[in-house]
Design an enzyme around this catalytic site. Sequence first.
Site, PDB file in Angstrom:
ATOM      1  N   CYS A 142       0.831  -1.200   0.000  1.00  0.00           N
ATOM      2  CA  CYS A 142       0.000   0.000   0.000  1.00  0.00           C
ATOM      3  C   CYS A 142       0.865   1.250   0.000  1.00  0.00           C
ATOM      4  CB  CYS A 142      -0.868   0.020   1.246  1.00  0.00           C
ATOM      5  SG  CYS A 142      -1.623  -1.562   1.585  1.00  0.00           S
ATOM      6  N   LYS A 167       3.752  -3.853  -6.809  1.00  0.00           N
ATOM      7  CA  LYS A 167       5.159  -3.615  -7.141  1.00  0.00           C
ATOM      8  C   LYS A 167       6.088  -4.175  -6.076  1.00  0.00           C
ATOM      9  CE  LYS A 167       8.607  -1.662  -9.343  1.00  0.00           C
ATOM     10  NZ  LYS A 167       9.101  -2.511 -10.422  1.00  0.00           N
TER      11      LYS A 167
END
Length: 596
Positions: free
Chosen positions: A2, A591
């Site tokens: 996040c 990612k």
Amino acid sequence: MCGIVGYIGTRVAQPLLLEGLKRLEYRGYDSAGMATVDAGRLSLTRAVGRVQNLEDRLGELGGFGGTVGLAHTRWATHGGVTEANAHPHRDGSGRIAVVHNGIIENYTVIRQYLEEKGHTFKSETDTEVLAVLIGELFDPEGGVDLESAVRAALREVTGAYAIAVICAAEPDTLVAARKGSPLMVGVGSGEYVVASDPAAIIAHTTQAFPVDDYHVVKLTRDGLRTSNLDNVEVTPKIMQLELDLEQIDLGQFQHYMLKEIYEQPRAIRLCCRGRIDAREGKVVLGGLAQYAKELVKSRRVILTAQGTALHSAMIGEYLLEDLAKIPAEVEYGSEFRYRNPIIEDGSVVIAISQSGETADTLAALMEAKERGALALGVINAVGSTIARETDAGVYLRVGPEIGVASTKAFTGQVAVLTMIALFMARRRFMAPDACARLMGELEQTPDKMERILEQDDAIRTLTEKYVERENWLFLGRGYNFPTALEGALKLKEISYIHAEGMPVVFIANKGPQYDKVMNNIEEVRSRGGHVIAVATEGDKDIGRVAEDVMWIPDTPDPLSPMLAVLPLQLMAYHAAVLRGHDVDKPRNLAKSVTVE
Ligand code: F6R
């Protein structure tokens, strides 16, 4: 994982927070939310989907005032992708808002305790449990201010967290804390920006410090106070962020992935600059200087990583054995940490990671370090957790990688591993002229990459021919076995094509396995497979067996993965775009995996 952004200062927080969230959206894009405190009132809203949906929601609400606030872009770990599970989360009184990255491992026990005290919960998240616990402990009349409540709550939790907290009853305070998940504080004049990534800070200030594990930072418009969980004050080490806005802007490109594919020649030049002296046959790796002797005398190198970085680790294994003649092995970080790994004297572990935050890679490194190995890092993100935990290391210097699908970090990792292998090889068995020759070739690699990128249009046309096929197979041998795995991973990650069937992409460069690969191609053709080859310029035979060819310039075999991967990256990119997918935000992929 996040993304977190927090702001306290004199400017209206909302636009800053939204801009920061957009810069961090690559970290997670399931849902987003924001809270600010204005005139003693907490305003909070959340929306499922992209940050744009949150911006639309804020527009409908007439926008939030307030010069203190926090925002979050979520990548779900606990609880599904719903508005109720999105951050920020509030405490029971609705005065306190919390954003969190990480996992609170003992949240069920704490939730039970709080339920017994009469609290109810609106979400399935571990974060709401933390928010309610902070609220339960917050007692301004009893002398427990927000900072103390946060500290007290964090003493009760296990797991990983980076958090930012605001409170309507303390409108001039923002509290941030961290254990295990990345968090930075940008220091401006009369203002602070808290973020999980410098990308959200750089537009406002270049002065920042990483929050250390178990540290709590209290920010007010007049200054900051950093302390540990025992409330002992500590002095943060403010540093200059080596990042500029241009590096994180899309510029003329439609996607970060394509921008980063195109950046590779420049990135590899920067990565190698000042590190190789081809004329002298010397590799200068300042980051390793202190441990040069230990490294050269080491008996075994363990390379640990995940995903794309694991593929570069596999190439590193070949390079170390082939050039430096040192036993090397590759370990998935996620597996290594749960075995009882045997670390003998003279073992070196090299953790490879773009983000420097991958939880499994970090845990493997710590495990090896505790067992006495010399811990080195090949990392891109400066000052990241893994970089800080290593004894020494070599940064990639390829610039920030924002596209979820890793591209320039891969070639940067291979370039650094090549330099490490040459550094050791030269001090062990490799003759100076052989070493110098390979270094000279390494210096040529960026120019050769430029030649490959000129084929972009041709690769797009070729990809169009096959884009409807549901199954692809990638084959390569020797140094290019890992390259084939990486090509398949790229295609799978962003195009959702199952990359193990037909058509068949062969890496058939003119290396030692060329003849064997040609035989493999014949076998595939005799079974009706469509062959696409990555071949060396000037190869007259390949056209006979392959339907389509993507060319790479001639280069020594150990350096060929850095070239062979480029056509595969472009192919994956075009396949995804042609299939109408959002390349920079592939579904179900984040990612940086900062949780197990
Ligand atoms: C692939 C990809 C992931 C990462 C993996 C490790 O395109 O992005 O597979 O390579 O999560 O990440 P880092 O290198 O940040 O440790």
